[in-house]
Every structure is written in structure tokens, then in C-alpha cells.
Design a protein around this motif. Structure first.
Motif, short mmCIF file in Angstrom:
data_model
loop_
_atom_site.label_atom_id
_atom_site.label_comp_id
_atom_site.label_asym_id
_atom_site.label_seq_id
_atom_site.Cartn_x
_atom_site.Cartn_y
_atom_site.Cartn_z
N LEU A 4 0.83 -1.21 0.00
CA LEU A 4 0.00 0.00 0.00
C LEU A 4 0.86 1.25 0.00
O LEU A 4 1.89 1.30 0.67
N ASN A 5 0.40 2.23 -0.72
CA ASN A 5 1.00 3.56 -0.68
C ASN A 5 -0.08 4.47 -0.11
O ASN A 5 -1.21 4.48 -0.59
N TYR A 6 0.23 5.16 0.97
CA TYR A 6 -0.79 5.99 1.60
C TYR A 6 -0.22 7.33 2.05
O TYR A 6 1.00 7.48 2.20
N ALA A 7 -1.11 8.29 2.26
CA ALA A 7 -0.71 9.62 2.74
C ALA A 7 -0.91 9.67 4.24
O ALA A 7 -1.87 9.09 4.77
N THR A 8 -0.01 10.36 4.92
CA THR A 8 -0.14 10.48 6.36
C THR A 8 -0.90 11.76 6.72
O THR A 8 -1.13 12.62 5.87
N THR A 9 -1.25 11.85 7.98
CA THR A 9 -2.07 12.96 8.45
C THR A 9 -1.21 14.18 8.80
O THR A 9 -1.25 14.68 9.91
N SER A 10 -0.41 14.64 7.82
CA SER A 10 0.47 15.78 8.07
C SER A 10 -0.22 17.09 7.68
O SER A 10 -0.68 17.25 6.54
N ARG A 11 -0.29 18.06 8.62
CA ARG A 11 -0.93 19.34 8.32
C ARG A 11 -0.15 20.12 7.29
O ARG A 11 -0.71 20.79 6.44
N LEU A 12 1.17 20.03 7.37
CA LEU A 12 2.01 20.75 6.42
C LEU A 12 1.73 20.27 4.99
O LEU A 12 1.55 21.06 4.07
N ASN A 13 1.65 18.94 4.83
CA ASN A 13 1.42 18.39 3.50
C ASN A 13 0.02 18.74 2.99
O ASN A 13 -0.17 19.01 1.80
N ALA A 14 -0.96 18.71 3.89
CA ALA A 14 -2.34 19.06 3.49
C ALA A 14 -2.35 20.51 3.01
O ALA A 14 -2.95 20.85 1.98
N PHE A 15 -1.65 21.39 3.74
CA PHE A 15 -1.57 22.80 3.36
C PHE A 15 -0.86 22.92 2.00
O PHE A 15 -1.31 23.66 1.12
N GLY A 16 0.23 22.18 1.83
CA GLY A 16 1.00 22.24 0.58
C GLY A 16 0.15 21.83 -0.62
O GLY A 16 0.17 22.49 -1.66
N ARG A 17 -0.61 20.75 -0.46
CA ARG A 17 -1.46 20.28 -1.57
C ARG A 17 -2.50 21.33 -1.94
O ARG A 17 -2.72 21.62 -3.11
N ARG A 18 -3.14 21.92 -0.90
CA ARG A 18 -4.17 22.94 -1.18
C ARG A 18 -3.56 24.15 -1.86
O ARG A 18 -4.11 24.71 -2.80
N ALA A 19 -2.39 24.56 -1.38
CA ALA A 19 -1.74 25.76 -1.92
C ALA A 19 -1.41 25.55 -3.40
O ALA A 19 -1.68 26.43 -4.23
N VAL A 20 -0.86 24.40 -3.74
CA VAL A 20 -0.49 24.16 -5.15
C VAL A 20 -1.73 24.20 -6.04
O VAL A 20 -1.72 24.79 -7.12
N GLN A 21 -2.82 23.59 -5.56
CA GLN A 21 -4.03 23.57 -6.38
C GLN A 21 -4.59 24.97 -6.58
O GLN A 21 -5.02 25.33 -7.67
N ARG A 22 -4.58 25.77 -5.51
CA ARG A 22 -5.09 27.16 -5.64
C ARG A 22 -4.23 27.94 -6.62
O ARG A 22 -4.73 28.69 -7.45
N LEU A 23 -2.92 27.78 -6.50
CA LEU A 23 -2.02 28.53 -7.38
C LEU A 23 -2.21 28.11 -8.84
O LEU A 23 -2.21 28.96 -9.74
N LEU A 24 -2.40 26.82 -9.09
CA LEU A 24 -2.63 26.35 -10.47
C LEU A 24 -3.89 27.02 -11.03
O LEU A 24 -3.91 27.51 -12.16
N THR A 25 -4.95 27.05 -10.22
CA THR A 25 -6.21 27.65 -10.66
C THR A 25 -6.02 29.14 -10.92
O THR A 25 -6.46 29.66 -11.95
N LEU A 26 -5.34 29.82 -9.98
CA LEU A 26 -5.08 31.26 -10.15
C LEU A 26 -4.31 31.54 -11.42
O LEU A 26 -4.53 32.54 -12.10
N ALA A 27 -3.39 30.65 -11.77
CA ALA A 27 -2.55 30.84 -12.95
C ALA A 27 -3.25 30.40 -14.23
O ALA A 27 -2.67 30.45 -15.32
N GLY A 28 -4.51 29.92 -14.09
CA GLY A 28 -5.27 29.51 -15.27
C GLY A 28 -4.76 28.21 -15.87
O GLY A 28 -4.99 27.94 -17.05
N ARG A 29 -4.12 27.39 -15.06
CA ARG A 29 -3.59 26.10 -15.53
C ARG A 29 -4.53 24.97 -15.13
O ARG A 29 -5.30 25.11 -14.17
N ASP A 30 -4.44 23.84 -15.82
CA ASP A 30 -5.22 22.66 -15.43
C ASP A 30 -4.77 22.20 -14.06
O ASP A 30 -3.56 22.10 -13.80
N ASN A 31 -5.73 21.91 -13.21
CA ASN A 31 -5.41 21.34 -11.90
C ASN A 31 -5.72 19.84 -11.98
O ASN A 31 -6.89 19.45 -11.97
N PRO A 32 -4.71 18.97 -12.05
CA PRO A 32 -4.97 17.54 -12.23
C PRO A 32 -5.74 16.93 -11.06
O PRO A 32 -6.34 15.87 -11.18
N MET A 33 -5.74 17.63 -9.91
CA MET A 33 -6.43 17.09 -8.73
C MET A 33 -7.87 17.61 -8.62
O MET A 33 -8.58 17.25 -7.67
#
Ligand code: SAM
Length: 292
Positions: free
Chosen positions: A203-232
Motif C-alpha cells: 500500500l502507498n498511503y498519505a499520512t495525516t500531516s498538516r504541512l502536506n495538506a496545506f501544501g497540496r491545497r496551496a499548489v491547487q489554488r495557485l494552479l487555478t489562479l494561474a489559469g492552468r489545469d489542476n490535475p487534482m
């Protein structure tokens, strides 16, 4: 419920493997099929990331960084999983949420194995189109469309010819984060019911890290702001696990966790220099669970 679209995260991780091929963990990681499964625009992004030259423009730079980070994670994760698949050499391999996984087409060690690829119907259909008539190295590949959220995995496996009386290696890579805890528990129970003694679940799984959750959200918001496809965008993050909670869940289905390792540690052992953005995004863990 609206029919689901083919997975874009499956394309992103395939691009990550294509970027890594021949560049990261050389001698341990190789996936020459990955590039062949991509469309022309998807390959172009791979070419930019492989060039090592940062493109200009905020959106292009963001995509470049995301792909570079993904390639680092994917090289480590693929090596970790391939090693434990080879170690057992089972006659059956079931890949849960297979996406554009090319193991059946690139691993000669599967020459005598029957591979069952499980994925939600739209993703699987798209993969079959991308593969065309490419012959697998595995003895046989069965495509089994299953949506873990609504279909019976057990019934579909049985109909496809999976034999629960002989050992199976199961790979569940990059999928658990997109399933609810209840779906993960239900799927694990079915895996347990269809696993003969000696079977192995990776199994490959994600852990309950707040930093990583923040990082994932930030990247997605930035992709949307930049008008790029957000694969997630269409694949929301639904579950993260601690090693202890996962261990308990697996033990209820008769599996003992024998290995549980962070991918940053795997990358370190492979002498890969991981860049800070990858730490920020989080890389997840690999657990190997065996049944006596
Ligand atoms: C990030 S991709 C990983 C693909 C592949 N395992 C890999 O590592 O290259 C996520 C995969 O999970 C599949 N998936 C997500 N939710 C699913 C569900 N409810 N039922 C079946 N497959 C699902 C997607 O179709 C996609 O192929």
C-alpha cells in the motif's frame, strides 16, 4: 451520480515516471513505457521538465515544479514497490486503481504472472486506448472495471478468473488518498477475503500531516489562479492514515505489516537529492503487509 471522467492524477504520475526515466535513481528505476502512454501535449510538459531549464511565466513554472516534485516521489515509490513485488514472484498480481501503471508491460519478472488491473471504468477505457495493441510482458492481463465507491470488487475479481486459493500480490499505489476511510476499509476486507496464505498487500498511503495538506491545497489554488489545469480538481483528497491505524485495519483482514517506510527515506537510500518542494507537498509512505 454523474459518470466519472478518466483520472487526471493517473496522467500526472505517469508524466512523473516519464520525467524520472533515465534521470533519477538510474540503475534502480526505469519506466520507458510511461512516455509512450502520454499524448503529445502531455509529452511536451515532460520534455520541459526533463530539460532542467525553468520555463518563464508563473503558470509554466508552477507546472514545471509540480512535475519535478512528482518525478522524485514517483521514482522512489516505484522502486520501493517493484522490489517487494519481485521478492515474492506470485502467480497473480492485482493492481488496485491501476491508472497508467506499466508494470505488466515493463517487468520481465511477471512473465509467468496473471495481472488483474482494477480501475474505475473511464480511466481504464482511456488506458486501453493509450496502450493500443502493445503486448504485455506478463503472461496475461485482465482489465476489470470497478469503482470502489459503488461496485463489488469481489464479484468482479471472481468473474475475471482471479483464484483466491493461490497467493496474490496486491498493489494499491496512489489510490487510497482518493477513497473515503469507509471505502478503504471495505476494499481491504475484500482483499483479505480473496487472499490465500502467503499473499502480500503493498500500500502507498498519505499520512495525516498538516504541512502536506496545506501544501497540496496551496499548489491547487495557485494552479487555478494561474489559469492552468489542476490535475487534482476532480479527485478530492479523502483519506490520510497514521501507520498505527493502518496496521490495525490490515490486521483485521489477516495481514501483518512487515515494512512501513516513508518515501523520503527511500529516496535518501537511493541517493536521490530531494528538493524542498517535495517535502512540502508530502510524499507518503509504503506499507508491505503479509499474510501467513
Ligand atoms: C494517482 S492515480 C494512481 C494510478 C496508479 N496506481 C499509479 O500509481 O500510477 C489514482 C488512480 O485511482 C483510481 N481511482 C480513484 N478513485 C477510484 C475509485 N473510486 N474506484 C476505482 N479507481 C479509483 C483512478 O482512476 C486512478 O487510476
Amino acid at each position: 451520480m454523474a459518470e466519472r471522467k478518466a483520472s487526471r492524477t493517473a496522467v500526472l504520475v505517469c508524466q512523473g515516471r516519464a520525467v524520472a526515466d533515465g534521470r533519477l535513481a538510474v540503475g534502480r528505476f526505469s519506466d520507458p513505457i510511461a512516455i509512450e502512454l502520454l499524448t503529445a501535449p502531455e509529452r511536451e510538459m515532460v520534455g520541459t521538465a526533463r530539460s532542467g531549464v525553468m520555463p518563464s511565466g508563473f503558470g509554466a513554472r508552477l507546472e514545471y515544479e509540480l512535475l519535478k516534485g512528482t518525478s522524485e516521489i514517483l521514482a522512489a515509490r516505484t522502486v520501493a514497490i517493484d522490489d517487494v513485488v519481485r521478492d515474492r514472484g506470485h502467480p497473480q498480481l492485482v493492481i488496485l486503481g491501476a491508472g497508467l501503471d506499466a508494470r505488466a508491460w515493463r517487468m520481465k519478472e511477471l512473465a509467468e504472472a496473471t495481472v488483474y488491473e482494477i480501475d474505475q471504468p473511464a480511466s481504464q477505457q482511456e488506458k486501453r486506448e493509450r496502450l493500443g495493441d502493445r503486448a504485455p510482458l506478463a503472461a496475461a492481463v485482465h482489465f476489470v472495471p470497478v469503482d470502489f465507491a459503488k461496485d463489488s470488487l469481489g464479484t468482479a475479481l471472481e468473474a475475471a478468473g482471479h483464484d483466491a486459493t493461490i497467493p496474490t500480490t496486491w498493489i494499491w499505489e496512489g489510490v487510497i488518498p482518493y477513497l473515503t476511510p469507509a471505502q478503504v476499509a471495505a476494499t481491504t476486507a475484500v482483499v483479505g477475503e480473496h487472499s490465500a496464505a502467503g499473499s502480500r498487500l503493498i500500500l502507498n498511503y498519505a499520512t495525516t500531516s498538516r504541512l502536506n495538506a496545506f501544501g497540496r491545497r496551496a499548489v491547487q489554488r495557485l494552479l487555478t489562479l494561474a489559469g492552468r489545469d489542476n490535475p487534482m480538481a476532480n479527485e478530492p483528497f479523502r483519506s490520510a492514515w497514521s501507520p498505527e491505524t493502518l496496521r490495525e485495519l490490515l490486521s483485521r483482514s489477516g495481514f501483518d505489516v512487515t515494512v512501513d517506510v516513508g518515501l523520503l527515506a527511500v529516496a535518501h537510500d537511493l541517493d536521490m537529492s530531494i528538493i524542498e518542494r517535495t517535502r512540502f507537498l508530502g510524499s507518503g509512505r509504503i506499507a508491505v503487509a503479509d499474510r501467513d
